[in-house]
Design a protein around this motif. Structure first.
Motif, PDB file in Angstrom:
ATOM      1  N   ASN A  31      27.965 -61.339  70.429  1.00 18.24           N
ATOM      2  CA  ASN A  31      28.990 -61.916  71.306  1.00 18.24           C
ATOM      3  C   ASN A  31      29.365 -63.332  70.896  1.00 18.24           C
ATOM      4  N   ILE A  32      28.393 -64.119  70.466  1.00 15.28           N
ATOM      5  CA  ILE A  32      28.680 -65.474  69.989  1.00 15.28           C
ATOM      6  C   ILE A  32      29.652 -65.410  68.821  1.00 15.28           C
ATOM      7  N   LEU A  33      29.362 -64.538  67.873  1.00 11.97           N
ATOM      8  CA  LEU A  33      30.221 -64.420  66.693  1.00 11.97           C
ATOM      9  C   LEU A  33      31.602 -63.889  67.067  1.00 11.97           C
ATOM     10  N   ILE A  41      37.301 -69.928  64.772  1.00 12.01           N
ATOM     11  CA  ILE A  41      36.382 -70.964  64.312  1.00 12.01           C
ATOM     12  C   ILE A  41      35.575 -70.384  63.161  1.00 12.01           C
ATOM     13  N   ASP A  42      35.630 -71.054  62.021  1.00 10.32           N
ATOM     14  CA  ASP A  42      34.866 -70.600  60.858  1.00 10.32           C
ATOM     15  C   ASP A  42      33.373 -70.730  61.118  1.00 10.32           C
ATOM     16  N   VAL A  43      32.629 -69.735  60.644  1.00 15.78           N
ATOM     17  CA  VAL A  43      31.181 -69.726  60.795  1.00 15.78           C
ATOM     18  C   VAL A  43      30.558 -69.670  59.403  1.00 15.78           C
ATOM     19  N   ALA A  44      29.886 -70.750  59.025  1.00 15.20           N
ATOM     20  CA  ALA A  44      29.225 -70.806  57.723  1.00 15.20           C
ATOM     21  C   ALA A  44      28.101 -69.776  57.675  1.00 15.20           C
ATOM     22  N   HIS A  45      27.743 -69.366  56.482  1.00 20.20           N
ATOM     23  CA  HIS A  45      26.688 -68.362  56.304  1.00 20.20           C
ATOM     24  C   HIS A  45      25.387 -68.806  56.971  1.00 20.20           C
ATOM     25  N   ALA A  46      25.002 -70.057  56.787  1.00 15.17           N
ATOM     26  CA  ALA A  46      23.746 -70.555  57.370  1.00 15.17           C
ATOM     27  C   ALA A  46      23.792 -70.505  58.898  1.00 15.17           C
ATOM     28  N   THR A  47      24.937 -70.824  59.471  1.00 19.98           N
ATOM     29  CA  THR A  47      25.100 -70.787  60.926  1.00 19.98           C
ATOM     30  C   THR A  47      25.032 -69.353  61.425  1.00 19.98           C
ATOM     31  N   ARG A  48      25.717 -68.455  60.737  1.00 21.51           N
ATOM     32  CA  ARG A  48      25.691 -67.037  61.098  1.00 21.51           C
ATOM     33  C   ARG A  48      24.251 -66.515  61.040  1.00 21.51           C
ATOM     34  N   GLU A  49      23.522 -66.899  60.004  1.00 20.42           N
ATOM     35  CA  GLU A  49      22.130 -66.476  59.834  1.00 20.42           C
ATOM     36  C   GLU A  49      21.257 -66.988  60.984  1.00 20.42           C
ATOM     37  N   LYS A  50      21.454 -68.248  61.367  1.00 18.39           N
ATOM     38  CA  LYS A  50      20.668 -68.831  62.460  1.00 18.39           C
ATOM     39  C   LYS A  50      20.942 -68.089  63.766  1.00 18.39           C
ATOM     40  N   ALA A  71      34.277 -77.154  69.167  1.00 21.26           N
ATOM     41  CA  ALA A  71      35.321 -77.238  68.151  1.00 21.26           C
ATOM     42  C   ALA A  71      34.871 -76.650  66.816  1.00 21.26           C
ATOM     43  N   THR A  72      33.547 -76.684  66.556  1.00 21.65           N
ATOM     44  CA  THR A  72      33.005 -76.099  65.331  1.00 21.65           C
ATOM     45  C   THR A  72      31.810 -75.222  65.706  1.00 21.65           C
ATOM     46  N   ALA A  73      31.517 -74.248  64.878  1.00 19.51           N
ATOM     47  CA  ALA A  73      30.408 -73.336  65.160  1.00 19.51           C
ATOM     48  C   ALA A  73      29.079 -74.077  65.238  1.00 19.51           C
ATOM     49  N   GLU A  74      28.892 -75.074  64.414  1.00 18.30           N
ATOM     50  CA  GLU A  74      27.622 -75.795  64.377  1.00 18.30           C
ATOM     51  C   GLU A  74      27.346 -76.545  65.675  1.00 18.30           C
ATOM     52  N   GLU A  75      28.394 -76.865  66.426  1.00 20.16           N
ATOM     53  CA  GLU A  75      28.222 -77.601  67.681  1.00 20.16           C
ATOM     54  C   GLU A  75      27.469 -76.795  68.740  1.00 20.16           C
ATOM     55  N   ILE A  76      27.399 -75.481  68.589  1.00 20.24           N
ATOM     56  CA  ILE A  76      26.677 -74.705  69.600  1.00 20.24           C
ATOM     57  C   ILE A  76      25.196 -75.048  69.615  1.00 20.24           C
ATOM     58  N   PHE A  77      24.670 -75.592  68.506  1.00 23.08           N
ATOM     59  CA  PHE A  77      23.253 -75.925  68.407  1.00 23.08           C
ATOM     60  C   PHE A  77      22.925 -77.329  68.874  1.00 23.08           C
ATOM     61  N   GLY A  78      23.918 -78.213  68.920  1.00 26.29           N
ATOM     62  CA  GLY A  78      23.657 -79.625  69.162  1.00 26.29           C
ATOM     63  C   GLY A  78      23.433 -79.984  70.601  1.00 26.29           C
ATOM     64  N   GLU A  79      22.667 -81.034  70.814  1.00 24.70           N
ATOM     65  CA  GLU A  79      22.418 -81.544  72.148  1.00 24.70           C
ATOM     66  C   GLU A  79      23.679 -82.160  72.731  1.00 24.70           C
ATOM     67  N   ASP A  80      24.615 -82.538  71.874  1.00 24.21           N
ATOM     68  CA  ASP A  80      25.845 -83.149  72.354  1.00 24.21           C
ATOM     69  C   ASP A  80      26.901 -82.127  72.729  1.00 24.21           C
ATOM     70  N   ALA A  81      26.588 -80.835  72.549  1.00 24.52           N
ATOM     71  CA  ALA A  81      27.548 -79.788  72.918  1.00 24.52           C
ATOM     72  C   ALA A  81      27.696 -79.762  74.427  1.00 24.52           C
ATOM     73  N   PRO A  82      28.812 -79.266  74.912  1.00 25.74           N
ATOM     74  CA  PRO A  82      29.008 -79.186  76.366  1.00 25.74           C
ATOM     75  C   PRO A  82      27.879 -78.405  77.025  1.00 25.74           C
ATOM     76  N   SER A  83      27.506 -78.818  78.215  1.00 19.50           N
ATOM     77  CA  SER A  83      26.391 -78.163  78.910  1.00 19.50           C
ATOM     78  C   SER A  83      26.812 -76.806  79.457  1.00 19.50           C
ATOM     79  N   GLU A  84      25.802 -75.964  79.735  1.00 23.36           N
ATOM     80  CA  GLU A  84      26.046 -74.640  80.279  1.00 23.36           C
ATOM     81  C   GLU A  84      26.109 -74.735  81.793  1.00 23.36           C
ATOM     82  N   GLN A  85      27.250 -74.944  82.313  1.00 26.12           N
ATOM     83  CA  GLN A  85      27.389 -75.147  83.762  1.00 26.12           C
ATOM     84  C   GLN A  85      27.630 -73.878  84.479  1.00 26.12           C
TER      85      GLN A  85
END
Length: 85
Positions: A31-33, A41-50, A71-85
């Motif tokens: 579902n994420i993909l 939003i482009d998903v790098a191979h490493a991000t897809r693998e993670k 805005a980018t796929a990598e942001e889903i992992f970051g602490e600065d990403a929007p919170s899950e409200q």
């Protein structure tokens, strides 16, 4: 008559629960993909693998929620990403 006691044993239930959790994790990763793809939003191979190798359904749930707003796929992992409200 065959002994069917294994199918109602605690070990059997544990095995079934592990299978259900794995299925939830695989579904959330997919579902994420799908969300990222729909948002073009482009998903790098490493991000897809993670994403696809993660087996923690709750972590994947958070990533899925973030995938709708980043805005980018990598942001889903970051602490600065929007919170899950």
């Amino acid at each position: 008559m065959a002994d069917l006691s294994f199918y109602v044993s605690p070990l059997s239930e544990e095995i079934r629960e592990e299978g259900r959790a794995e299925g939830r994790a695989e579904g959330r990763a997919e579902n994420i993909l799908i969300v990222l793809g729909a948002r073009r939003i482009d998903v790098a191979h490493a991000t897809r693998e993670k994403i696809t190798t993660c087996r923690d359904p709750e972590l994947l749930r958070g990533w899925l929620l973030r995938s709708a707003v980043v805005a980018t796929a990598e942001e889903i992992f970051g602490e600065d990403a929007p919170s899950e409200q």
